[in-house]
Enzyme design. Structure first.
Site, PDB file in Angstrom:
ATOM      1  N   GLU A 153      43.344  67.582  67.798  1.00  0.00           N
ATOM      2  CA  GLU A 153      43.955  66.744  68.843  1.00  0.00           C
ATOM      3  C   GLU A 153      42.992  66.441  69.985  1.00  0.00           C
ATOM      4  OE1 GLU A 153      47.697  68.513  69.998  1.00  0.00           O
ATOM      5  OE2 GLU A 153      48.697  67.667  68.258  1.00  0.00           O
ATOM      6  N   GLU A 313      50.803  67.899  61.249  1.00  0.00           N
ATOM      7  CA  GLU A 313      51.601  68.989  61.831  1.00  0.00           C
ATOM      8  C   GLU A 313      53.016  68.499  62.091  1.00  0.00           C
ATOM      9  OE1 GLU A 313      50.086  70.657  65.463  1.00  0.00           O
ATOM     10  OE2 GLU A 313      48.024  70.587  64.780  1.00  0.00           O
TER      11      GLU A 313
HETATM   12  C1  GAL Z   1      49.854  70.757  68.479  1.00  0.00           C
HETATM   13  C2  GAL Z   1      48.550  71.486  68.274  1.00  0.00           C
HETATM   14  C3  GAL Z   1      48.778  72.788  67.530  1.00  0.00           C
HETATM   15  C4  GAL Z   1      49.908  73.553  68.148  1.00  0.00           C
HETATM   16  C5  GAL Z   1      51.137  72.690  68.149  1.00  0.00           C
HETATM   17  C6  GAL Z   1      52.368  73.339  68.695  1.00  0.00           C
HETATM   18  O1  GAL Z   1      49.783  69.807  69.475  1.00  0.00           O
HETATM   19  O2  GAL Z   1      47.643  70.719  67.546  1.00  0.00           O
HETATM   20  O3  GAL Z   1      47.585  73.550  67.547  1.00  0.00           O
HETATM   21  O4  GAL Z   1      49.574  73.901  69.438  1.00  0.00           O
HETATM   22  O5  GAL Z   1      50.893  71.552  68.926  1.00  0.00           O
HETATM   23  O6  GAL Z   1      53.471  72.467  68.672  1.00  0.00           O
END
Ligand code: GAL
Length: 676
Positions: A153, A313
């Site tokens: 990110e 994710e």
């Molecule tokens: C994302 C990030 C992850 C984790 C996740 C939690 O933005 O890439 O590493 O922190 O959020 O929701």
């Protein structure tokens, strides 16, 4: 660019085995067992592993990662292997302080957090290149290696002297002479004419500290930050390309994050990927949540020119960073996952595979929770997703073929956010494009998101809401599109400034006004106690927030305002141009009007609908692979929904034949297939 096509849909997530190094004999073994059980075929590793991979400067330890990679290979799990630049070990900041970012108050940060390295620091660049090179060389031929996950990110900016120097270099390359910069930035205003590039600094905060009111300077900084980041990204991938020319690279993005022009980053990678964290409510508000998510999926596919993307994710349960962190109600995880596939994703990946015992994300949703048990509702639902992805495996690699494109351009967003007029600081660019997306998708079609650089010839309808900043080349492209029979929909606040955010010396919408056939005389900001109305096709609609007063210049008025001094001035016009035409919406309205308008525009354009008679909350998209068409019927309402498909199809999961009306259970998605 590597064309990546996987034989199956990917299912997995962020895996942090280094957090369990001291219990690896039990935990790592169990991880593999559970992954198999849940139908997981992909795990992302190494994202935050730098301090284990390089515990001291120049001292590397890959033995543990060898073991992890071997475990993955032995269990037929693909590794999405990360470069570790998203977070750095303390020794690195201690030894090379230039890696620490400086804030826009010009304060050097101390060590801590993540995603906060200076991308201009030669030390950081060197250390990242070194570790990436070692990773690439070590795992180049490892059977588990499937995808490179670059950093994490990428976000936000640094204002240190190294970044200022790169910014000045960037300005020199863009403008050539300082006089040209002064002219483009209108620096005769407030006596701000620079005499050398070295005098130019990045925008500051708070406002009294330095320059932060010049629209052109702010815009230049935004553009520089994207270019500097893409340069860093290219530096990161150089050793990977060398050692592993056939392994695709991706970097996980964040939807409508305003800090980077994702089209530029998306076009630099082989597959785009993003992290989706919708705030599901478990009630009827989910229809709106689902629409936001649909819009962002389409955008994240759009930034890589419509190729299949990866959902890198998503949370299998609650996240931990909203103010109210709801767990997923039963069935929501399946919906969230299948929705990504419906919009073009080739994967469903989670953050995170196993919850850590500490750290700020200890309570974040995970496939495996603290008890380490597979006997949980979340684990069972993840397993169900794994099984569903297997059932719809033929969808992998299929592409969209949408006929309607919707413009979302970071340059428009930035320029509007920065502009000193209308509803300063609250221009609602994103909300407006989202409203158009929602109205279009209610018609029974899929939508491609584009920017002003995208190819548009193949579309039949292009919608460009609040296209405020016109970049070089865009108006010519649009003109050709309409000349050749395309239908264009423009709105208020379009064509106000050029690429440098200077106004034009002619009436708005500049460069587009001969296509639109109107001239805008004034633009008004309405507060929430002031509205106007108009009648179109016998129905009365409300106007709110932004309204333009224009004069017809070739266009036909379809509706005029009703009240006040606006009365009878054009609110909705159409202008035949070449073989096509341009609709112009002069003011902001509610969704009811946009839906009615798009119903007409799409019918006129002969757009083939994927489904009709959809009940509230039902949406549809399609993906194609050779002769196969996959239609996704999505019902985000918590009531049973229906839609009518336009040809006989078969449910890919149940085998049921569908001819005509199809029922979709509450908060669920059906995948239908037909020979094209
Ligand atoms: C994302 C990030 C992850 C984790 C996740 C939690 O933005 O890439 O590493 O922190 O959020 O929701």
């Amino acid at each position: 660019m590597i064309q990546s096509k996987f034989p199956e849909l990917l299912h997995g997530g962020d895996y942090n085995p280094e957090q369990w190094m001291k219990q690896k004999d039990t935990i790592w073994r169990q991880d593999m067992e559970y992954a198999r059980k849940a139908g997981i075929n992909t795990l992302s590793i190494g994202i935050f592993s730098w301090s284990f991979l390089e515990p001291e400067d120049g001292v590397y330890d890959f033995a543990w990662m060898d073991e992890v990679m071997d475990n993955l290979a032995a269990n037929e799990i693909k590794a999405v292997l990360a470069t570790p630049s998203g977070a750095r070990p303390p020794w690195l900041a201690e030894k090379y302080p230039s890696v620490l970012r400086m804030t826009n108050e010009r304060m050097r940060r101390v060590y801590g957090g993540r995603h906060n390295s200076c991308l201009s620091s030669p030390d950081y660049r060197r250390k990242v290149t070194e570790i990436n090179t070692r990773l690439a060389q070590r795992y180049a031929n490892h059977p588990a290696l499937a995808i490179w996950h670059i950093s994490n990110e990428y976000n936000n900016d640094c204002h240190c002297p190294l970044c200022q120097a790169r910014f000045q270099e960037w300005l020199r390359a863009r403008y050539g002479t300082i006089d040209q910069l002064n002219d483009c930035w209108w620096n005769s205003f407030w006596s701000h004419r620079y005499t050398s590039f070295e005098q130019v600094e990045s925008p500051t905060s708070p406002s009294w500290l330095g320059e932060n009111e010049s629209p052109a300077a702010q815009l230049a900084w935004k553009r520089f930050c994207t270019d500097n980041l893409v340069d860093f990204f290219n530096m990161e991938i150089a050793p990977l390309r060398q050692a592993t020319p056939d392994i695709p690279v991706t970097a996980n993005m964040m939807g409508t994050f305003t800090g980077l022009d994702y089209y530029k980053l998306g076009r630099a990678m082989d597959i785009s990927s993003w992290d989706n964290y919708p705030q599901w409510t478990g009630d009827e508000r989910d229809v709106a949540v689902s629409e936001q998510s649909a819009f962002k999926h389409d955008l994240m596919r759009g930034v890589s020119d419509q190729k299949p993307f990866l959902l890198m994710e998503s949370s299998p349960s609650a996240v931990n960073w909203f103010s109210c962190n709801r767990i997923r109600t039963p069935g929501t995880l399946m919906y969230q996952s299948m929705q990504a596939i419906a919009h073009g994703s080739d994967s469903v990946q989670y953050f995170q595979f196993r919850a850590g015992r500490g750290g700020s994300e200890q309570y974040h949703g995970a496939v495996i929770n603290h008890t380490g048990s597979a006997n949980t509702r979340v684990f069972r639902e993840v397993t169900d997703v794994g099984a569903a992805l297997k059932q719809i495996a033929p969808v992998a690699g299929s592409v969209t073929r949408n006929q309607v494109a919707l413009l979302y351009d970071w340059n428009d967003r930035w320029a509007l956010d920065i502009a000193w007029f209308l509803h300063r600081g609250n221009q609602k660019y994103e909300e407006t494009v989202l409203d158009h997306h929602a109205a279009l998708s209610m018609q029974g079609i899929g939508i491609d998101m584009i920017d002003q650089d995208s190819e548009i010839d193949a579309y039949r309808v292009v919608v460009a809401p609040m296209a405020y900043l016109i970049r070089d080349g865009f108006s010519e492209k649009i003109e050709k599109f309409v000349q050749n029979g395309g239908r264009l929909v423009l709105t208020y606040a379009s064509g106000y400034v050029n690429e440098e955010s200077l106004t034009f010396q002619e009436p708005n919408p500049c460069l587009l006004h001969s296509i639109a056939g109107i001239r805008v005389d004034e633009i008004d900001a309405l507060d929430d106690r002031r509205t106007n109305h108009f009648i179109w096709n016998g129905k009365r609609y409300e106007v709110k927030e932004v309204a333009e007063l224009s004069t017809l210049d070739g266009a036909k008025q379809l509706a005029g305002y009703e009240e006040q001094f606006y009365a009878e001035k054009p609110m909705l016009t159409v202008h035949p141009y070449g073989d096509g035409c341009c609709y112009y919406i002069a003011a902001r309205t509610d969704a009811d009007f946009l839906c009615d308008l798009y119903d007409k525009v799409l019918a006129e354009a002969g757009i083939s609908l994927l489904a009709t008679e959809m009940t509230d909350g039902v949406k549809v998209t399609a993906r194609y692979d050779g002769d196969n068409q996959y239609v996704f019927l999505m019902n985000s309402s918590h009531a049973k929904g229906t839609a009518t498909v336009t040809k006989p199809m078969r449910d890919l999961q149940t085998g049921e034949l569908i001819d005509g009306m199809c029922t979709v259970q509450p908060m669920s998605i059906r995948v239908l297939v037909s020979a094209n």
